[in-house]
Design an enzyme around this catalytic site. Structure first.
Site, PDB file in Angstrom:
ATOM      1  N   THR B 145      31.075  50.249  41.855  1.00  0.00           N
ATOM      2  CA  THR B 145      32.071  49.857  42.859  1.00  0.00           C
ATOM      3  C   THR B 145      32.733  48.527  42.506  1.00  0.00           C
ATOM      4  OG1 THR B 145      30.787  50.999  44.536  1.00  0.00           O
ATOM      5  CG2 THR B 145      32.344  49.348  45.313  1.00  0.00           C
ATOM      6  N   GLU B 146      34.072  48.528  42.525  1.00  0.00           N
ATOM      7  CA  GLU B 146      34.865  47.328  42.232  1.00  0.00           C
ATOM      8  C   GLU B 146      34.495  46.710  40.878  1.00  0.00           C
ATOM      9  OE1 GLU B 146      37.402  46.713  43.977  1.00  0.00           O
ATOM     10  OE2 GLU B 146      36.995  47.802  45.834  1.00  0.00           O
ATOM     11  N   LEU B 147      34.021  47.573  39.986  1.00  0.00           N
ATOM     12  CA  LEU B 147      33.686  47.159  38.623  1.00  0.00           C
ATOM     13  C   LEU B 147      32.589  46.089  38.583  1.00  0.00           C
ATOM     14  CD1 LEU B 147      35.161  48.610  36.341  1.00  0.00           C
ATOM     15  CD2 LEU B 147      36.388  46.502  35.833  1.00  0.00           C
TER      16      LEU B 147
END
Lengths: 514, 408
Positions: B145-147
């Site tokens: 998630t979100e890198l």
């Protein structure tokens, strides 16, 4: 260095005797202007007794040294000057006449690309306080004016009327003529009527008597201020709210200087749809005569566009800021009851929406019967509100404290766990900021000017009592929310600064003086 | 040879309705399906459909030499199934070309890795299965998630069998090193990390239409010239971005579609350059060095950290309250109430705490743009009310009294 600019400001109240938001805002603004090299001659109406036969008192004139720092950055494109006023001019230091400045010499520069130099300069700004004999007060109404006059002056009603009758014939005639001219001008929009009345240069005596009704006093005050304007040197006149608009118009005409009017609250805010037409007329007159109109919010600017059809080009929005008084040290008052307290504090009038507060309270106590509601303040709706509370089954849950003053106000805020401002129409609304200064989280009406600038508050439409109750309950149930609002709110409050607003107002003056 | 590695993120949260205190105990219709459907259909029309069609044309035109990758959150897949099946069909067509890799992430675009490892693994496994089922191939590359990556997440991804993980090429992580090489996270033995080349990525994703930018307007030729100027020993350039860049963040009339349409031709003008997928790069190159990631690094904001999700009191309180309910919810699921578990998982979507962000002044505008609420405080209140209601329903499952059926 900015050029000196002189303003004749027709304001309200001055410390230590400030009773309400209007006085606070006027005072804050003079402080803010001082930061930006504006000389203010601040005129306030004041009642005084028999002993003084002048109409005018110079109470104080001092130069206010204001420290500013100026930073010169040497970027690749040459020096840029960024200056920012310091915060500390709230308490004027002792006057040091003749000292040019406390300027420190520029540090010798080294040849680095980005070099910063700092220096301090002291602006010598003059604040002169003129008290003008008058019975005008910020929140006077037409009805009951004579009664209020009795309270203010300590004279009997008969004495007051007799004094007016005994006043010099030409003075009484001048008052009556101006009053009529104002009335006609506000109907026709023609200012020439007023100019005709002001034609004579002769000095009249306006001392020792007051207008027998509010409108006559407004006219008398205008004539007195006209006399002040003949004696004073200034570049612009700045008048605050309708009672001083005629005085502003007269002063501007006498001195042939531009007029700026400030709108803190208009007749629609005070009275809803049932406006006093004469008051509305004087507001309209002031708005037409002014070259610029300072509004305390976009909300107010919008009202002026829609209800007064004001030319939008004349409108400028300058939000109120927080004065020293509002930024009180957090007051840790012993709270004697463990239950959460939800507070309404303000005039119990249509404008402030006390009935919506009760409706929300009724919904909250159904879910959380332990919550206590407090309604502080007085006003024409108070008896109705007490009955309404009983009908809603709130008797055990609500307390009416009546009108609070002085330290009791702060104490009440400090005791509260949640402050609610459910106003129906609030041009600005400083009270949420006062609550926040005491670490009380706030639920406020979106129909207010302050909600335009305030981020750390829960906002509701005043009529959406379900949402209001929802937000009150959320604050009670989820402590992180209150913590969030109070912690970030404290930082936010510090950004609402009068010196920042003063710069905007100076720029408005420059527009009209140029 | 230097390869351009495009990876596009597709995500849609199940947004909550304005669930008030007075809804608690009354109904469990938490999600605003009308609004969610409206948004997904609008984004499909402006972005998903035209851009996937364009990518299909590019793959066809360049005879398999144009490649890219997608990660599509499980909540986005579900919403496409519900409200834009054509978008999903286009993604499946892209998968069928063999030129487009589909990555794995958590099914609900959650921050479970911070609070609940069991839930994290469950969400990764369920997403892996779903990607295989929808797109025909088991994903071997993981994107959190979100890198967000740190040493721990990288190790967990390795333990789950992934061969590559994506991350942000943040300055504070790399120092003097280039993001254009393959690294191995500290604490890992097999997995490789591919980093986002944030400057080149953001030239397209953020700056493309910014008229104040000195490079505006960005032409295909100019962008290709920057790529062609890269050192010959750079194996790849990670161009990772939100898929909504195309048509939604950068509107059609900015020329973003035309830019992408002509980009492969411009890149191919220098034969030293091609396109590749993350798993191809991971298979082709050995790590050049180890990379220590002691603290979570994300691709968000200037700080590249987690403060957009967990930066304030409300966010942390909401996050804690959510995950403290995890064990009870899974127990309820085991007792036959998987519907409650699914609702809870939809609440784990990181957007719900993102809406509560109060970083107004620096990055605030971006946050506001993505939020359906008028304020972060309103977002917090709705979320906490929903959680309160869900907790009551979960608690009731454990009671011996007959179970109430959900009202919607």
């Amino acid at each position: 260095m900015t050029a000196p600019l002189k303003v004749l400001m027709l304001g309200w109240e001055f410390p230590p005797h400030i009773s309400g938001g209007l006085g606070t805002a006027c005072y804050g603004l003079t402080q803010g202007l001082a930061h930006h090299g504006v000389d203010v001659t601040f005129v306030v109406p004041k009642t005084w007794g028999d002993e003084d036969q002048s109409f005018l008192k110079l109470v104080g004139a001092n130069t206010v040294p204001v420290k500013r720092w100026t930073r010169i950055e040497h970027g690749e494109t040459g020096p840029r000057v960024a200056s920012s006023p310091a915060l500390d001019a709230r308490e004027p230091e002792a006057v040091v006449q003749g000292t040019p400045s406390g300027a420190a010499p520029l540090r010798a520069g080294t040849a680095t690309a980005r070099e910063e130099r700092e220096r301090t300069e002291t602006l010598q700004t003059t604040l002169r306080l003129l008290e003008v004999e008058s019975t005008l007060r910020p929140y006077l109404g037409e009805s009951g004016y004579l009664q209020q006059l009795v309270e203010l002056t300590g004279l009997t009603a008969e004495e007051l009327v007799r004094r007016f009758a005994d006043a010099p014939e030409e003075a009484r005639r001048a008052v009556a003529e101006l009053e009529r001219a104002l009335f006609e001008a506000s109907a026709s929009g023609e200012l020439s009527r007023i100019e005709a009345v002001l034609g004579s240069e002769e000095k009249l005596h306006f001392s020792g008597f007051y207008g027998p009704d509010l409108m006559a006093e407004v006219a008398r005050y205008a004539l007195v201020v006209g006399e002040v304007a003949r004696r004073e040197a200034f570049d612009v006149v700045h008048a605050h709210d309708w009672m001083t608009y005629p005085a502003g118009i007269v002063a501007a005409r006498v001195a042939k200087k531009p007029l700026v009017v400030h709108m803190h609250a208009c007749e629609y805010d005070r009275s809803g749809e049932h406006v006093n037409e004469r008051v509305r007329g004087l507001e309209q007159l002031g708005l037409s005569a002014a070259e610029r109109i300072v509004c305390v919010s976009h909300y107010t600017a919008n009202v002026l566009r829609q209800r007064y059809h004001v030319d939008p080009d004349k409108l400028r929005v300058v939000h109120n800021a927080v004065t020293h008084k509002d930024q009180m040290e957090a007051w840790h008052w012993e709270k004697h009851i463990p239950e959460p307290i939800v507070l309404f504090l303000g005039r119990v009038t249509f404008q402030k929406g006390p009935d919506y507060f009760l409706e929300a309270a009724a919904r909250v106590v159904k879910v959380e019967p332990s919550v206590k509601f407090v309604m502080s303040g007085s006003g024409d709706m108070l008896p109705k509100m007490i009955e309404r509370a009983a009908r809603l089954g709130l008797a055990r849950h609500i307390h009416f404290t009546g009108f609070l003053k002085g330290a009791d106000v702060e104490r009440m805020y400090a005791m509260a766990d949640i402050y609610v401002m459910p106003s129906v129409s609030e041009p600005f609304g400083i009270s949420p900021l006062e609550a926040m200064a005491l670490d009380v989280p706030v639920v406020l009406s979106r129909q207010s000017g302050v909600s335009e600038i305030l981020r750390n508050a829960l906002k509701v439409d005043f009529w959406d009592v379900q949402d209001m109750a929802n937000k009150i309950l959320a604050l009670i149930r989820y402590p992180a929310l209150a913590q969030q609002l109070t912690e970030e709110g404290r930082n936010e409050l510090a950004t609402f600064r009068w010196d920042v607003r003063g710069k905007l107002v100076r720029e408005i003056y420059e527009e009209v003086v140029a | 040879m230097t390869s351009l590695v495009f990876y596009f993120q597709i995500h849609q949260p199940f947004r909550l309705r304005r669930y008030t205190f007075f809804d608690i105990g009354v109904h469990d219709g938490y999600f605003d399906d009308t609004e969610n459907a409206r948004i997904v259909r609008r984004v499909a029309e402006k972005c998903y459909l035209p851009m996937t069609s364009l990518l299909l044309r590019l793959v066809e035109k360049h005879d398999g030499r144009f490649k890219c990758a997608f990660s599509v959150s499980g909540t986005a897949l579900e919403q496409m199934e519900l409200w834009s099946p054509e978008s999903l069909a286009n993604l499946q067509r892209l998968a069928a070309t063999g030129c487009v890799e589909f990555l794995c992430e958590t099914s609900h675009h959650s921050l479970a890795f911070l609070a609940d490892r069991a839930e994290f693994e469950a969400q990764v496994k369920s997403q892996r299965q779903r990607i295989k089922q929808l797109f025909g191939k088991e994903p071997t590359t993981f994107r959190n998630t979100e890198l967000v990556v740190d040493n721990r997440v990288a190790r967990w991804a390795e333990e789950l069998g992934f061969r590559a993980i994506l991350g942000e090429g943040a300055d504070h992580l790399l120092g003097w090193r280039t993001p254009h090489r393959v690294y191995r996270p500290e604490s890992c033995e097999r997995i490789k990390i591919l980093l986002r080349s944030y400057k080149l990525s953001d030239d397209i994703a953020f700056r493309f239409s910014n008229r104040a930018w000195s490079e505006w307007p960005l032409t295909t030729e100019r962008f290709a010239s920057w790529v062609h100027a890269l050192p010959p020993d750079d194996p790849f350039v990670g161009l990772f971005m939100d898929f909504e860049t195309f048509g939604e963040h950068q509107w059609h009339d900015t020329g973003i579609f035309a830019f992408m349409e002509h980009l492969p031709d411009a890149i191919f003008k220098n034969p030293r350059f091609d396109f590749a997928t993350p798993s191809e790069i991971a298979a082709r190159f050995d790590p050049i060095a180890r990379l220590d990631i002691p603290h979570p690094v994300s691709w968000a904001d200037a700080e590249r950290d987690l403060t957009a999700w967990l930066g304030n009191h409300m966010q942390r309180a909401a996050h804690e309250a959510l995950y403290s309910l995890g064990p009870a919810v899974r127990k309820a699921a085991a007792a036959g109430r998987s519907d409650l578990y699914e609702k809870w998982k939809k609440l784990t979507t990181s957007d719900h705490v993102y809406y509560q962000c109060t970083k107004w002044f620096s990055d605030g505008d971006v946050h506001k743009y993505f939020s359906p609420y008028s304020s972060p405080h309103d977002a917090f209140i709705a979320f906490m009310n929903v959680l309160d209601d869900l907790a009551r329903r979960v608690a009731r499952v454990q009671e011996p009294t007959p179970v109430e059926s959900p009202t919607s």
